[in-house]
Write a protein that holds these residues in place. Structure first.
Motif, PDB file in Angstrom:
ATOM      1  N   GLY A 103       0.623  -1.327   0.251  1.00 49.39           N
ATOM      2  CA  GLY A 103      -0.136  -0.067  -0.062  1.00 49.39           C
ATOM      3  C   GLY A 103       0.917   1.253   0.030  1.00 49.39           C
ATOM      4  N   VAL A 104       1.955   1.198  -0.573  1.00 55.23           N
ATOM      5  CA  VAL A 104       2.748   2.660  -0.924  1.00 55.23           C
ATOM      6  C   VAL A 104       2.830   2.699  -2.379  1.00 55.23           C
ATOM      7  N   VAL A 105       3.624   3.794  -2.740  1.00 51.58           N
ATOM      8  CA  VAL A 105       3.888   4.370  -3.977  1.00 51.58           C
ATOM      9  C   VAL A 105       5.279   3.556  -4.472  1.00 51.58           C
ATOM     10  N   GLY A 106       5.272   2.972  -5.714  1.00 53.45           N
ATOM     11  CA  GLY A 106       6.486   2.495  -6.237  1.00 53.45           C
ATOM     12  C   GLY A 106       6.598   2.856  -7.393  1.00 53.45           C
ATOM     13  N   LEU A 107       7.946   3.521  -7.873  1.00 58.31           N
ATOM     14  CA  LEU A 107       8.409   4.206  -9.199  1.00 58.31           C
ATOM     15  C   LEU A 107       9.659   3.366  -9.934  1.00 58.31           C
ATOM     16  N   LYS A 108       9.110   2.902 -10.910  1.00 50.15           N
ATOM     17  CA  LYS A 108      10.334   2.375 -11.720  1.00 50.15           C
ATOM     18  C   LYS A 108      10.509   3.393 -12.805  1.00 50.15           C
ATOM     19  N   PRO A 109      11.711   3.948 -12.610  1.00 50.13           N
ATOM     20  CA  PRO A 109      12.239   4.878 -13.879  1.00 50.13           C
ATOM     21  C   PRO A 109      12.448   4.098 -15.340  1.00 50.13           C
ATOM     22  N   THR A 110      12.552   4.980 -16.321  1.00 47.34           N
ATOM     23  CA  THR A 110      12.965   4.410 -17.540  1.00 47.34           C
ATOM     24  C   THR A 110      14.356   3.924 -17.345  1.00 47.34           C
ATOM     25  N   TYR A 111      14.549   2.417 -18.243  1.00 55.53           N
ATOM     26  CA  TYR A 111      15.928   2.171 -18.013  1.00 55.53           C
ATOM     27  C   TYR A 111      16.859   3.215 -18.479  1.00 55.53           C
ATOM     28  N   GLY A 112      18.004   3.288 -17.773  1.00 56.41           N
ATOM     29  CA  GLY A 112      19.044   4.143 -18.083  1.00 56.41           C
ATOM     30  C   GLY A 112      18.938   5.479 -17.447  1.00 56.41           C
ATOM     31  N   ARG A 113      17.565   5.788 -16.893  1.00 56.59           N
ATOM     32  CA  ARG A 113      17.395   7.193 -16.041  1.00 56.59           C
ATOM     33  C   ARG A 113      18.197   7.351 -14.940  1.00 56.59           C
ATOM     34  N   VAL A 114      18.555   6.155 -14.354  1.00 56.58           N
ATOM     35  CA  VAL A 114      19.293   6.227 -12.992  1.00 56.58           C
ATOM     36  C   VAL A 114      20.609   5.348 -13.059  1.00 56.58           C
ATOM     37  N   SER A 115      21.812   5.832 -12.796  1.00 61.07           N
ATOM     38  CA  SER A 115      22.944   4.787 -12.915  1.00 61.07           C
ATOM     39  C   SER A 115      22.680   3.490 -12.284  1.00 61.07           C
ATOM     40  N   ARG A 116      23.276   2.609 -12.761  1.00 59.16           N
ATOM     41  CA  ARG A 116      23.185   1.249 -12.002  1.00 59.16           C
ATOM     42  C   ARG A 116      24.738   1.114 -11.398  1.00 59.16           C
ATOM     43  N   PHE A 117      25.575   1.946 -11.339  1.00 59.92           N
ATOM     44  CA  PHE A 117      26.873   1.780 -10.845  1.00 59.92           C
ATOM     45  C   PHE A 117      26.504   1.420  -9.422  1.00 59.92           C
ATOM     46  N   GLY A 118      27.139   0.395  -8.908  1.00 62.11           N
ATOM     47  CA  GLY A 118      27.040   0.287  -7.431  1.00 62.11           C
ATOM     48  C   GLY A 118      25.643  -0.747  -7.314  1.00 62.11           C
TER      49      GLY A 118
ATOM     50  N   ALA B 288      24.521  -6.481  -9.936  1.00 58.53           N
ATOM     51  CA  ALA B 288      23.718  -6.895 -11.186  1.00 58.53           C
ATOM     52  C   ALA B 288      22.866  -8.430 -11.195  1.00 58.53           C
ATOM     53  N   TYR B 289      21.551  -8.262 -11.468  1.00 60.89           N
ATOM     54  CA  TYR B 289      20.832  -9.497 -11.616  1.00 60.89           C
ATOM     55  C   TYR B 289      20.697  -9.748 -13.115  1.00 60.89           C
ATOM     56  N   ALA B 290      19.857  -9.006 -13.756  1.00 63.22           N
ATOM     57  CA  ALA B 290      20.000  -8.871 -15.380  1.00 63.22           C
ATOM     58  C   ALA B 290      20.090  -7.672 -16.017  1.00 63.22           C
ATOM     59  N   SER B 291      21.298  -7.282 -16.311  1.00 57.61           N
ATOM     60  CA  SER B 291      21.635  -6.005 -16.758  1.00 57.61           C
ATOM     61  C   SER B 291      20.797  -5.181 -17.485  1.00 57.61           C
ATOM     62  N   SER B 292      20.151  -6.099 -18.558  1.00 60.43           N
ATOM     63  CA  SER B 292      19.604  -5.151 -19.585  1.00 60.43           C
ATOM     64  C   SER B 292      18.062  -4.831 -19.018  1.00 60.43           C
ATOM     65  N   LEU B 293      17.775  -5.335 -17.721  1.00 58.53           N
ATOM     66  CA  LEU B 293      16.430  -4.956 -17.446  1.00 58.53           C
ATOM     67  C   LEU B 293      16.408  -4.236 -16.059  1.00 58.53           C
ATOM     68  N   ASP B 294      17.515  -4.183 -15.180  1.00 59.59           N
ATOM     69  CA  ASP B 294      17.740  -3.937 -13.773  1.00 59.59           C
ATOM     70  C   ASP B 294      17.467  -2.166 -13.829  1.00 59.59           C
ATOM     71  N   VAL B 295      16.745  -1.635 -12.971  1.00 59.21           N
ATOM     72  CA  VAL B 295      16.933  -0.129 -12.578  1.00 59.21           C
ATOM     73  C   VAL B 295      16.535  -0.046 -11.132  1.00 59.21           C
ATOM     74  N   ILE B 296      17.244   1.046 -10.629  1.00 59.16           N
ATOM     75  CA  ILE B 296      16.820   1.438  -9.272  1.00 59.16           C
ATOM     76  C   ILE B 296      15.736   2.351  -9.169  1.00 59.16           C
ATOM     77  N   GLY B 297      14.843   2.023  -8.415  1.00 57.98           N
ATOM     78  CA  GLY B 297      13.549   2.570  -8.204  1.00 57.98           C
ATOM     79  C   GLY B 297      13.543   3.053  -6.853  1.00 57.98           C
ATOM     80  N   CYS B 298      12.134   3.880  -6.740  1.00 54.03           N
ATOM     81  CA  CYS B 298      11.926   4.614  -5.238  1.00 54.03           C
ATOM     82  C   CYS B 298      10.591   4.304  -4.784  1.00 54.03           C
ATOM     83  N   PHE B 299      10.699   4.229  -3.357  1.00 59.79           N
ATOM     84  CA  PHE B 299       9.302   3.988  -2.563  1.00 59.79           C
ATOM     85  C   PHE B 299       9.091   5.203  -1.807  1.00 59.79           C
ATOM     86  N   GLY B 300       7.842   5.567  -1.776  1.00 61.83           N
ATOM     87  CA  GLY B 300       7.468   6.724  -0.848  1.00 61.83           C
ATOM     88  C   GLY B 300       5.843   6.469  -0.471  1.00 61.83           C
TER      89      GLY B 300
END
Ligand code: GLN
Length: 456
Positions: free
Chosen positions: A160-175, A178-190
């Protein structure tokens, strides 16, 4: 202090965190000093942030909930963490997850099972279950997760919270491990779209350490929230919304269907023009996703060899050292994915599985492109059901994978999506939350955030 005492109070039951920082108060004092010196830190100053344990935090345990990284403390911060710290955000701790992001319930953590704050006998979703539950239980203000096939959006829906998945490439994956590099993105909860959007703004942008990060401008997402006139009767007048037909067919709980339909009517009442759209290749996405994600993971996880990082199990001979370190370090789900991926990539099977899955990926991208040429955003449920009981799907991986049907296609197409609460279904002491997924065109997070903010 109040957040720390809330963590102390609720953590024995919830188990959201694998590690709570000892430095929260010290970090907060430092932020005070920076502000006193006249530094303009912006909206993240002093904000307490939970961080999924597959995101590297300097000097703090970062295990991806795997035994193989049990004592690993990275010597560096992921780019997203570096940006957060520069802006005055405080990492409150590392949150529980399915090992390496592989799972949909957080039960595949090597260390503990996280409970859903709405009903302690249910899962919080996954793989970023700890991050979602921690925000739902107000143990932190916002949190970071990662989303390879729905791991931010599905737990947001379950908690019951907000979850935001950005466009692939919007956020750096450095650090980000890696699980599946062509799909992975860091996302945000609030707790709100505005909170998640503000965190996204802080971590977005090009990074020379990630060659797939995008040079696209990062708009001031905040202006979307500040400029809304809530007294306007139809603030979303003319916004075209396509409801995805295939997401409301068989296999979706009736309560989830009706909550989605009510959400669609609410959008209409706000002025949106609603139509039904079809994504003909929709049902092919799930098998294609599991082939591609497992294949990439089998390659990515080869780095955990017992020599370079984490746990080493000694042996007389080098190959035995690899075998024993990996054999004892990885959990069952991870081993299964490595086996599936290695199989799909082997000579003789490559064309039948991996190549075919990539072809399906192109079809799915085309479907979305066509649908988003006719519509500003697309909507669907975030998951076919509300949170299920702990243990319910643990021994039935196919049933668990099937629960990812609403989210995986979005990763295959690399698009941004936000999930936000849209109703309750029966269950638990006070009902169980259901999430609505809104999907946008690549790099158009702004529109998603605006529609989401007005909707909530
Ligand atoms: N449940 C999906 C999987 O196990 C998605 C996980 C994720 O997004 N990290 O692969």
């Amino acid at each position: 202090k109040s957040y720390l005492s809330r963590i102390r109070l609720t953590e024995p039951q919830l188990k959201c965190f694998l590690h709570v920082s000892e430095n929260v108060l010290k970090d907060a004092e430092e932020i005070d000093q920076r502000i006193a010196k006249g530094e303009e830190l912006g909206p993240l100053a002093g904000v307490l942030i939970g961080v999924k344990d597959n995101i590297c935090t300097e000097g703090m345990p970062s295990t991806a909930a795997s035994r193989i990284l049990e004592h690993y403390r990275p010597p560096f911060d992921a780019t997203a963490i570096k940006k957060i710290k520069e802006l005055g955000g405080i990492v409150v701790g590392k949150t529980n997850m399915d090992e390496f992001g592989m799972g949909s319930t957080t039960e595949a953590s090597a260390f503990q099972v996280t409970a859903n704050p709405w009903d302690l006998t249910r899962v919080p979703g996954g793989s970023s279950g700890g991050s979602a539950a921690a925000v739902a239980a107000r143990q932190c203000m916002v949190s970071l997760g990662s989303d390879t096939g729905g791991s931010v959006r599905q737990p947001a829906s379950f908690c019951g919270v907000v979850g935001l998945k950005p466009t692939y490439g919007r956020v750096s994956r450095f650090g980000l491990m890696a699980y599946a590099s062509s799909l992975d993105v860091i996302g945000c909860f609030g707790s709100t779209v505005a909170d998640a959007g503000m965190l996204l703004h802080a971590i977005s942008g090009y990074d020379r350490f990630d060659s797939t990060s995008s040079k696209q401008d990062v708009p001031e997402f905040q202006s979307q929230f500040l400029s809304v006139d809530h007294f306007e009767s139809k603030p979303l007048k003319g916004v075209k919304v396509g409801i995805i037909r295939e997401t409301l067919e068989d296999g979706v709980d009736s309560g989830v269907k009706s909550a989605t339909q009510e959400a669609a009517s609410h959008l209409e009442a706000l002025g949106c023009i609603l139509t039904e759209v079809s994504l003909p290749s929709f049902s092919l996405g799930l098998p294609a996703y599991y082939v591609i994600a497992s294949s990439e993971s089998s390659s990515n996880l080869s780095r955990y060899d017992g020599v370079r990082y984490g746990n080493q199990v000694m042996a007389e001979e080098l190959n035995r050292l690899y075998e024993r370190s990996r054999g004892e370090g990885f959990g069952g789900e991870v081993k299964m994915r490595i086996l599936m991926g290695t199989y799909a990539l082997s000579a003789g099977y490559y064309d039948a599985y991996y190549k075919r899955a990539q072809q399906v990926r192109t079809l799915i991208q085309k479907d979305f492109k066509a649908a988003l040429e006719q519509n500003d955003i697309l909507i669907s449920p975030a998951a076919p059901s509300a949170a299920y009981k702990i243990g319910e799907k643990k021994n039935d991986p196919l049933a668990m994978y099937a629960g990812d049907i609403m989210t995986v296609n979005v990763n295959l197409a690399g698009l941004p999506a936000v999930v936000l609460p849209c109703g309750l279904v029966e269950g638990g002491p006070s009902g169980l939350p259901v999430g609505l997924q809104m999907i946008g065109a690549a790099f158009d997070e702004e529109k998603l955030l605006r529609v989401g903010h007005i909707f909530e």
